[in-house]
Every structure is written in C-alpha cells, then in structure tokens.
Write a protein that holds these residues in place. Sequence first.
Motif, PDB file in Angstrom:
ATOM      1  N   GLU A 118      17.723  -6.745  11.148  1.00 27.60           N
ATOM      2  CA  GLU A 118      17.621  -5.337  11.554  1.00 27.60           C
ATOM      3  C   GLU A 118      19.009  -4.737  11.760  1.00 27.60           C
ATOM      4  N   ARG A 119      19.863  -5.490  12.407  1.00 29.32           N
ATOM      5  CA  ARG A 119      21.232  -5.018  12.679  1.00 29.32           C
ATOM      6  C   ARG A 119      22.000  -4.833  11.373  1.00 29.32           C
ATOM      7  N   GLU A 120      21.898  -5.833  10.507  1.00 31.31           N
ATOM      8  CA  GLU A 120      22.660  -5.824   9.250  1.00 31.31           C
ATOM      9  C   GLU A 120      22.195  -4.714   8.309  1.00 31.31           C
ATOM     10  N   LEU A 121      20.879  -4.452   8.310  1.00 37.37           N
ATOM     11  CA  LEU A 121      20.324  -3.447   7.398  1.00 37.37           C
ATOM     12  C   LEU A 121      20.249  -2.057   8.024  1.00 37.37           C
TER      13      LEU A 121
ATOM     14  N   GLY B  85       9.335  -3.306   9.152  1.00 34.90           N
ATOM     15  CA  GLY B  85       8.338  -2.350   8.686  1.00 34.90           C
ATOM     16  C   GLY B  85       8.971  -1.176   7.956  1.00 34.90           C
ATOM     17  N   GLU B  86      10.298  -1.101   7.975  1.00 36.19           N
ATOM     18  CA  GLU B  86      10.985   0.035   7.330  1.00 36.19           C
ATOM     19  C   GLU B  86      11.687  -0.402   6.035  1.00 36.19           C
ATOM     20  N   THR B  87      12.073   0.613   5.272  1.00 41.57           N
ATOM     21  CA  THR B  87      12.840   0.412   4.045  1.00 41.57           C
ATOM     22  C   THR B  87      14.178   1.124   4.206  1.00 41.57           C
ATOM     23  N   THR B  88      15.235   0.518   3.712  1.00 42.80           N
ATOM     24  CA  THR B  88      16.552   1.154   3.832  1.00 42.80           C
ATOM     25  C   THR B  88      16.531   2.509   3.116  1.00 42.80           C
ATOM     26  N   PRO B  89      17.326   3.482   3.597  1.00 40.53           N
ATOM     27  CA  PRO B  89      17.301   4.821   2.992  1.00 40.53           C
ATOM     28  C   PRO B  89      17.626   4.820   1.491  1.00 40.53           C
ATOM     29  N   ASP B  90      18.393   3.839   1.030  1.00 38.31           N
ATOM     30  CA  ASP B  90      18.695   3.783  -0.412  1.00 38.31           C
ATOM     31  C   ASP B  90      17.571   3.137  -1.218  1.00 38.31           C
ATOM     32  N   GLY B  91      16.504   2.714  -0.526  1.00 40.77           N
ATOM     33  CA  GLY B  91      15.352   2.145  -1.220  1.00 40.77           C
ATOM     34  C   GLY B  91      15.561   0.724  -1.720  1.00 40.77           C
ATOM     35  N   ARG B  92      16.627   0.087  -1.285  1.00 39.42           N
ATOM     36  CA  ARG B  92      16.909  -1.255  -1.827  1.00 39.42           C
ATOM     37  C   ARG B  92      16.143  -2.371  -1.126  1.00 39.42           C
ATOM     38  N   VAL B  93      15.933  -2.248   0.188  1.00 39.35           N
ATOM     39  CA  VAL B  93      15.346  -3.384   0.926  1.00 39.35           C
ATOM     40  C   VAL B  93      14.258  -2.919   1.890  1.00 39.35           C
ATOM     41  N   THR B  94      13.117  -3.609   1.836  1.00 38.09           N
ATOM     42  CA  THR B  94      12.060  -3.443   2.838  1.00 38.09           C
ATOM     43  C   THR B  94      12.064  -4.693   3.705  1.00 38.09           C
ATOM     44  N   LEU B  95      12.036  -4.477   5.025  1.00 34.65           N
ATOM     45  CA  LEU B  95      12.094  -5.583   5.982  1.00 34.65           C
ATOM     46  C   LEU B  95      10.759  -5.677   6.707  1.00 34.65           C
TER      47      LEU B  95
ATOM     48  N   LEU C 194       0.828  -1.209   0.000  1.00 33.74           N
ATOM     49  CA  LEU C 194       0.000   0.000   0.000  1.00 33.74           C
ATOM     50  C   LEU C 194       0.862   1.260   0.000  1.00 33.74           C
ATOM     51  N   GLU C 195       2.157   1.065   0.158  1.00 33.17           N
ATOM     52  CA  GLU C 195       3.118   2.171   0.101  1.00 33.17           C
ATOM     53  C   GLU C 195       4.296   1.695  -0.745  1.00 33.17           C
ATOM     54  N   PRO C 196       5.106   2.620  -1.224  1.00 30.52           N
ATOM     55  CA  PRO C 196       6.259   2.196  -2.011  1.00 30.52           C
ATOM     56  C   PRO C 196       7.155   1.285  -1.165  1.00 30.52           C
ATOM     57  N   ALA C 197       7.567   0.185  -1.739  1.00 27.61           N
ATOM     58  CA  ALA C 197       8.456  -0.739  -1.032  1.00 27.61           C
ATOM     59  C   ALA C 197       9.833  -0.675  -1.675  1.00 27.61           C
ATOM     60  N   GLY C 198      10.810  -1.278  -1.007  1.00 28.53           N
ATOM     61  CA  GLY C 198      12.148  -1.324  -1.564  1.00 28.53           C
ATOM     62  C   GLY C 198      12.202  -2.222  -2.793  1.00 28.53           C
ATOM     63  N   ALA C 199      13.343  -2.192  -3.470  1.00 27.45           N
ATOM     64  CA  ALA C 199      13.514  -3.027  -4.653  1.00 27.45           C
ATOM     65  C   ALA C 199      13.418  -4.503  -4.269  1.00 27.45           C
ATOM     66  N   HIS C 200      13.832  -4.812  -3.042  1.00 29.49           N
ATOM     67  CA  HIS C 200      13.722  -6.181  -2.530  1.00 29.49           C
ATOM     68  C   HIS C 200      12.906  -6.152  -1.240  1.00 29.49           C
TER      69      HIS C 200
END
Length: 154
Positions: free
Chosen positions: A96-99, A104-114, A67-73
């Motif tokens: 969470e530590r690694e990313l 529920g968040e997406t990395t700032p570069d938009g690559r991964v949603t967890l 329902l919102e933009p997700a990361g590329a992965h």
Amino acid sequence: MVELIDEIRAVADRYPERKSAVIPALRLAQEHYGYLTSEAFREVAAALGTTPAYCRGIASFYDMFELEPAGAHTIEICTNASCALVGAAQVLEAFERELGITAGETTPDGRVTLRSAECLGGCGRGTVVAIDHRYREPVRPEDVPAIVEELRRG
Ligand code: FES
C-alpha cells in the motif's frame, strides 16, 4: 477469427449439461473483454442456455473473476491465518505504501490493482503473494519495493 460465443459453445460441448461449463466460459469471457462486462454475462448466458443473473452470481463468488476493470497487473496478498502469523499485514502495508493505494484499489495510471486474498494454498511458505496469478513465496515487507519496481518496468 473464432467468436467468443463459439469458443464457449465448444467448451460447453464437453460437459453433460451446458450450464456446468460456466466457470471456463466466464474465464474465456474475461480474457476476451478484460473483465466481466454486462455484455460478457449476456454472451456467456446465451451460449450456455442460462441467464446473465446466474452467471453474475457465480462470478461474484470467486476472487478470480473481475467484475470491474482491473489494472494491467494484479497483486493479491494472502492475509489468512498462516500468512497472518508470519507478517501478511506488514506485507500488505508495504505494498500500500509503495503503490500509494489501499487494498481493493487500482493505481491512477491503471498499472496495478492491489487486493488482499483468502488462503492461496501455500500456507507453509507465507506470506504468499500472487502477482498476475503467479505465486511469490515467501514475501517479506523488505521484498516489496523491488517487486513493485519490477512491475513498473514492465
Ligand atoms: S494462509 Fe496464506 S496461503 Fe494459506
């Protein structure tokens, strides 16, 4: 090029009632837009003869719809009972530590949603992790750095 509304109508023609095609129609719209925008709900509703609110209500029930933009992965970690018993919380913490983000968040570069997820149906082989909807099982916390590195490399 086939328009989205025509694709949805073609799928809906296979159902006795057009409204019954809402799940495949939402999938097509999500593929088209990347996530379910207001425009996507309007198009699906128009093709199926229903309302955008009805379509949004269905989409909001299922984890598979964005329902919102997700990361590329997307990475989804099952945290239900069977996986919890074999360390799902530790696997989630490792991601969470690694990313550097929380579920529920997406990395700032938009690559991964967890995300944490409800039972993914692989209970005997936990912890089950779905990466871009493909299952890895079992995943242990020590597997996480290599998985994240793999996604970063593309
Ligand atoms: S509880 Fe994790 S896959 Fe079922």
